[in-house]
Each structure stands twice: as structure tokens, then as C-alpha cells.
Design a protein around this motif. Structure first.
Motif, short mmCIF file in Angstrom:
data_model
loop_
_atom_site.label_atom_id
_atom_site.label_comp_id
_atom_site.label_asym_id
_atom_site.label_seq_id
_atom_site.Cartn_x
_atom_site.Cartn_y
_atom_site.Cartn_z
N ASP A 288 0.83 -1.20 0.00
CA ASP A 288 0.00 0.00 0.00
C ASP A 288 0.87 1.25 0.00
N TYR A 289 1.89 1.25 0.83
CA TYR A 289 2.70 2.46 0.97
C TYR A 289 3.45 2.79 -0.33
N PHE A 290 4.19 1.82 -0.85
CA PHE A 290 5.02 2.12 -2.02
C PHE A 290 4.19 2.25 -3.30
N THR A 291 3.03 1.61 -3.35
CA THR A 291 2.17 1.80 -4.51
C THR A 291 1.66 3.23 -4.58
N ASN A 292 1.43 3.83 -3.41
CA ASN A 292 0.87 5.19 -3.35
C ASN A 292 1.91 6.25 -3.01
N LEU A 293 3.18 5.87 -3.06
CA LEU A 293 4.24 6.82 -2.76
C LEU A 293 4.27 7.91 -3.83
#
Length: 703
Positions: A288-293
Motif C-alpha cells: 500500500d505504501y510504495f504503490t501510493n508513494l
């Protein structure tokens, strides 16, 4: 606050355990985006599709991604991705481990023919290295040549110097590391104990100590509190007792969510003032974090986004060529050094012989290695060879001697001649690596030329065509115009294909070509194949080009089976409508034009003597496809070899349609798949397709 861009050592402790839950998944395909994002598409019996992402650029991460978070497949795969597909297709994901407490992950894959390890370096400039079972580098995204370590094709992989691993420290060792510092508590935890800034501050908060306290002023109770806090934090993470969180930047509007700024495997006191979302697994939180970074600042270069960065790719290929040229120089120097060592043994024959004899007699008398070393150190010339003795390698049963300007490792159980022969053999092995590096340079130069050609074509095409270049792997099928590129090769008048590892396999179309292949094109280290059934072509797997010196190199089992399957499919097995057959493999020196006494060999026939390697019950799997890069052409051969070499393929099997009729059916199917029908007419006419089909009736395999 700054967004987190790299996973930490603590993060990897938590992640490793979760990734190992995917052990047993099979690899389908490998993709490389740019020069820093690797994607491995896998399938798991219970979970279905599994997408592993490893990024080693400005952003450094590793996690399994939701399929909806995976970027579209890039265009034609670069050589690094092709190499991974050849090595990993069908392999089992076996395990992943963190190297010590470093930001290094080792992904281990197992397959019957050979195991492969992918090392992801998630620190510094970042790198990915692919290792063979002997842990020799097959290829790497970047070449590293430092005094402390080397990461380069053909060399043993070198880890960076070991760092302190807090997971292994007792309290006494922990306190000793802390007391060796001349700075404050938090910086000592961050740098000397390798916790990094955030987790160092977290430990100070949990231990309720002032982080800026100089270590020299900290009482024993402070160190004990910090050690207990680290034991608890790392213990919970190692045991899988996690509470994964994604943290957001606070906003003035309660209904508005700020940008993601951090992701951690556990809830942190240091992040208690930030809004957050909890996740079931740390892997999900990372996804979730790196997909939406938000990386918009990195991407805002002022250049047209849609235009591929040809200049960067050209510079990269030129840099690789320079590194490969340096590798050749290194191989030459290493080989020369080994030869000089061997010659120095003969130049000081009596000295070396006396040294070896003295060690051998001492071992036979029951003396230990350390005792022998001490004797030589105290000998002062009284023991033969003492002036040359340097030390022992007890585990290998070898000694080290200084001869001329070289330190030479010697086997005391062997004489001077055998030790010299071993060094000459090592020099020869290094020379063979040099030959491989030369071939690699030619491949890289071809890649460089291909990039330059794509750049020139881009500049010459209308803007409307450029949109297609960003599409996925089937972009060629939808392009309205495909440029024709083809260079005639010497082997194209024979039956031919290339194996998964790129070996050229050629077969005769008639008796005359069979004669020509053996007499003119088969070298001493090639492989000779023939089907057990009659009417098959002489089949030769080339281990070198006709203009290159022939080298004794190993041919992988999969590639040998592909060549054997080719020999079977092109024999009477296909003509007779059978689905499988046998073939054998021999070396060229077993093939002769001299018949047995009383026998006669027809034109194109040869006598084979000696032991044979048999391949039993090989299926007649065959595919015909079209490739668009670097050449536009038809390809045909065993399905598992052709699959990764073409943009689209049609699988066939023995059937009732005559070869010409089947070729027309394949042609019509290709025309339906490509938007540019004129391209299909130019490169894949029924007559051209027919050249790449086995002799006899065929039918299309319905997928």
C-alpha cells in the motif's frame, strides 16, 4: 516531513518471515522496468497469482504486490530479463533470507537443472545480482569493483564487510559496542548498532532515556534499559508479533487524508502523533505504501514523459562495454599471474620440492598443521624450503609459499609438476572466461546498436505512433506500422532455432546439407544429435560461431533436450503422426564417415561409435512465431525455446493438414493478431512459415 523511500534493516527482519510463506510458488516470468525495478510473476497453488517486486533505485523496497498494483509489462525485455526468464521459468521459489542485519535479501530459486540466487542490495546505490549454484555472478544490474568487494559477471559474489547484528548480541557485547562510542546514545544506536535513526529514537523512547545523553555519561542502568528495549522490539518482530502501520502526514482538514510518509512493521511511539492505518500483514502495508508513494518530484524532469530515455540507455550500454573490456583485462592479468606462478615453481624446482617433501614427511609423521607452521617459523633455514614458507590453510590441507613475487598455494600431497599443472589449468579456466566476456561485449554492442536504431526510428515516426511504445508486451500486435528489420545469417538456409540459453541449433534439410554440416560447420566441442527414428536430419548444437575458437563449455540439460526434441520433430516421427520419440547425443569425435567393415554409408549418413546420451520419449511440441526485435522474422522450434523469443506464437502438432495448407492457416491466424497486416505479408508469408515447420502434416493446437 520527508517520505520514507527505503526499507530498513529492522523492516527486513519482519518482511523475510512473511515472504517465506510464499515458498513453493512457481516462477512464470521476469520483467525489468528501467534499470532498477524487478518483477517476478509467480503462481502459488493456494494463493494463485503472486507478484514479487524488488526495486533498488532511488526507492528501495521488496514485497509481494496486489496484481492490481503491478505496472503493465514493459516492451521487449532487455538481456537481463531474458537471462532471468531462461534461468527461472518453472523454478520453485524456495526461500528468502536477510544477510546478517544488512539491507540485503537473498532470494533462492530451485529447478532441476540448476538453482539460482537473486541478491537484492537495498542500500547505497542499490543493485541486483544473479548467482549460479557456485555463487558466481551470472549478471548484475551494476558492476561493483571495490578494494573490499567485487560484483561482476564471472566473479564470485562478494558481500560488503559484515556489520554488527544486534539480533546476535548478548548484553555484554551490546554494552561493549555502546561503550566504544564517543557520541550520544541515539547516534550510537543508529550507526554503531545499525538500528537507523527512527528505530534508535524509538528505543530511547521505550527505554525512557534522554537520547542526547553522551554514552560516556550513561550509567549501566541506561544501557540495560536500552538493551531490554531492543530485545523486546526485535524479539516481537522476529516472532511475527506485528502491528503493521502506514502513517500519514497530518492535515488541517479531518476529512482529507495527507500523503503517506512512513510504513513500519509495528506501531511506534515516535509516530504516535501521526494518523495511521493498520494492516493485517507487513507485506500488505509495504504494498500500500510504495504503490501510493508520491514520486512526482522525481519524475518532473522537464522532458516529455512519453519519450523513452534513449540517451540514458545508450550511456548505460556504453558503460557496460567499458566494464566488460576492463573485465577482459582483469582476466588476462589473472591468467598471466597463474602462468607466472606455475613457471616460478619450475624456476625454483629444488626449493619447492624440498618444501613439499618436508611438509609431506611431517604430515606422515603425525604432526598437526599448526605444529608444522611453528616449525617453519622457527627453522631459520634449517628446514628445506623454510625461507619460502608463508603459512598453512588447514581446512584445505594446503600451504602458502612466497616464490619470486607471487604467493602460491601448494598441495603438499602432490609434487611440483602437479602443482604447476593445477596453476596452468586455472589459467586456462580464466582464459575461457575471457572468451565469454568477449562474446558478452558483442551482445552488448548489439544491444547498443538496437537502442540507437530505436531512437532513430522514434525520431522519424509521427507522434501518433509514439504512444504504442509505452504499451505492454503485445504492443507490436496493435501498432499500425511495424518497420521491417532483417539481416541475413549464414545458417538460415538450414533448419535452425536458438535454445533458451541462446545456443544455435542447426539441422540439414537434405543429404547434401547433412554432409556439409558435419564436414564444414561441426567443431570439436559442439554436440551432435540424431533421432532414433529414420529420416531425421543431422542436428548440431553449436557452442561457438564458425569464426570463433571452439571452447569446451557446458550445455545445460534443458538446452540439450530442446536440441534433441528438434531432431525428433524433424524426423519421420512427425511425418508418421506420432506424438513422441527418442533421440541421442554424442560428441563430434564419435561421428565418422568411415563405415563398419562390410557396411556402406549413403550420402548424408555417418557412423556413430561409442557411448551415447539418450533422451527418451520426447514430445513433438513445436511452435511457430513472429519476432519484431531486434529483427522482424518468423521463428520456429520446440515450444519451450521459442516461447520467450517471439511476440506471438502458434503451437502445432502432427495432424491431417498438409504442410502447405497448415502454413496458410497459421498465416491467416497471424494476420488476425497483428493490426499491421501488411507486416505479416512481408515477413510471414505461408511460404516463409513453411520453412520453420517440421516436414509432414500438421494442425494448430487449440489453446
Amino acid at each position: 516531513m520527508n517520505q520514507k523511500r527505503e526499507v530498513t534493516s529492522v523492516d527486513l527482519v519482519a518482511l523475510t518471515a512473511e515472504l517465506n510463506e510464499y515458498a513453493g510458488a512457481k516462477v512464470d516470468k521476469a520483467y525489468l522496468y528501467g534499470d532498477d525495478l524487478l518483477r517476478l510473476k509467480m503462481r502459488d497453488f493456494d494463493r494463485g497469482r503472486v507478484e514479487l517486486l524488488v526495486e533498488v533505485g532511488e526507492t528501495k523496497r521488496a514485497h509481494v504486490a496486489d496484481p492490481t498494483h503491478v505496472p503493465d509489462a514493459p516492451g521487449r525485455p532487455p538481456n537481463f530479463a531474458k537471462m532471468l526468464r531462461n534461468r527461472l521459468s518453472g523454478a520453485d521459489f524456495h526461500a528468502v533470507r536477510q544477510h546478517g542485519f544488512d539491507r540485503i535479501l537473498e532470494f533462492e530459486f530451485r529447478r532441476e537443472d540448476a538453482d539460482t540466487t537473486i541478491v537484492a542490495e537495498l542500500f547505497g546505490d542499490g543493485n541486483i545480482a544473479v548467482l549460479d549454484p557456485q555463487r558466481e555472478v551470472v549478471d548484475s544490474l551494476d558492476t561493483v569493483r571495490l578494494q573490499s568487494r567485487t560484483v561482476a559477471p564471472g566473479r564470485d559474489y562478494g558481500f560488503p564487510d559484515a556489520r554488527v547484528n544486534p539480533l546476535d548480541l548478548s548484553y555484554e557485547a551490546f554494552a561493549e559496542q555502546m561503550r566504544d562510542s564517543d557520541t550520544d546514545l541515539v547516534r550510537t544506536l543508529a550507526t554503531q548498532l545499525n538500528f537507523g535513526g527512527l528505530y534508535a529514537e524509538e528505543l530511547c523512547s521505550r527505554a525512557d532515556v534522554e537520547k542526547t545523553t553522551p554514552v560516556t555519561d550513561a550509567p549501566e542502568s541506561t544501557l540495560e534499559a536500552l538493551f531490554d528495549a531492543s530485545e523486546t522490539l526485535l524479539g516481537d518482530i522476529s516472532a511475527g508479533d506485528l502491528d503493521p502501520q502506514v502513517y500519514y502526514e497530518p492535515t488541517d482538514d479531518e476529512d482529507e487524508q495527507g500523503a503517506r510518509v512512513d510504513v513500519t512493521p509495528i506501531a511506534l511511539d515516535e509516530r504516535a502523533d501521526l494518523p495511521s492505518d493498520a494492516f493485517e500483514s507487513f507485506n500488505d502495508a509495504l504494498d500500500d505504501y510504495f504503490t501510493n508513494l508520491d514520486t512526482s518530484e522525481d519524475e518532473d524532469s522537464g522532458e516529455t514523459v512519453d519519450r523513452p530515455d534513449f540517451e540514458n540507455e545508450i550511456e548505460k550500454q556504453q558503460r557496460i562495454i567499458e566494464q566488460q573490456e576492463q573485465a577482459i583485462e582483469d582476466f588476462e592479468a589473472q591468467a598471466e599471474a597463474e602462468r607466472e606462478k606455475a613457471e616460478s615453481l619450475y624456476g625454483h624446482y629444488d626449493l619447492v620440492d624440498g618444501l613439499l617433501s618436508a611438509v609431506r614427511q611431517a604430515r606422515e609423521a603425525g604432526h598437526g598443521w599448526q605444529q608444522i607452521a611453528d616449525t617453519f617459523d622457527d627453522a631459520a633455514g634449517d628446514v628445506p624450503g623454510a625461507e619460502a614458507f608463508v603459512g598453512v590453510n588447514e581446512s584445505a590441507g594446503m600451504i602458502r609459499a612466497r616464490i619470486d613475487d607471487h604467493t602460491v598455494t601448494l598441495d603438499p600431497s602432490a609434487g611440483v609438476e602437479k602443482n604447476a599443472d593445477r596453476l596452468y589449468t586455472e589459467a586456462k579456466r580464466i582464459e575461457e572466461k575471457k572468451a565469454g566476456a568477449r562474446a558478452a561485449i558483442e551482445n552488448t554492442r548489439a544491444d547498443l546498436d538496437a537502442v540507437k536504431q530505436r531512437r532513430d526510428e522514434w525520431e522519424a515516426e509521427p507522434e501518433s505512433e509514439h504512444e504504442d511504445d509505452a504499451d505492454d508486451e503485445v504492443a507490436w500486435l496493435s501498432r499500425s506500422s511495424i518497420p521491417i528489420r532483417h539481416q541475413e545469417q549464414w545458417y538460415e538456409r538450414f533448419r535452425w532455432f536458438r535454445t533458451s540459453e541462446g545456443f544455435l541449433v542447426i539441422g540439414g534439410r537434405d543429404a547434401g546439407q547433412n554432409e556439409e554440416l558435419v564436414k564444414k560447420y561441426m567443431d570439436r566441442y559442439d554436440r551432435f544429435f540424431h533421432s532414433q527414428a529414420h529420416g531425421g536430419p543431422i542436428t548440431v548444437l553449436k557452442t561457438s560461431a564458425p569464426s570463433e575458437p571452439s571452447n569446451d563449455i557446458e550445455v545445460p540439460e534443458r538446452d540439450a533436450r530442446q536440441a534433441a526434441r528438434f531432431a525428433v520433430a524433424c524426423s519421420s516421427v512427425w511425418k508418421d503422426g506420432r506424438g513422441a520419440g527418442d533421440a541421442y547425443m554424442v560428441s563430434p569425435d564419435q561421428v565418422s564417415k568411415t563405415p563398419e567393415s562390410g557396411e556402406y554409408l549413403e550420402k548424408g549418413g555417418f557412423a556413430v561409435r561409442g557411448d551415447r546420451t539418450y533422451f527418451r520419449d520426447l514430445s513433438t511440441e513445436w511452435a511457430v512465431g513472429i519476432t519484431c526485435e531486434p529483427n522482424t522474422r518468423v521463428l520456429g522450434g520446440p515450444t519451450d525455446a521459442i516461447r520467450e523469443q517471439v511476440e506471438t506464437r502458434i503451437e502445432i502438432e502432427p495432424g491431417r493438414y498438409a504442410q502447405g495448407d497448415a502454413a496458410k492457416r497459421i498465416y491467416r491466424e497471424f494476420r488476425q493478431r497483428f493490426t499491421d497486416e501488411s507486416f505479416v505479408r512481408k515477413v510471414a508469408s505461408p511460404g516463409e512459415i513453411q520453412k520453420y515447420m517440421p516436414p509432414g502434416g500438421s494442425r494448430i493446437v487449440e489453446e
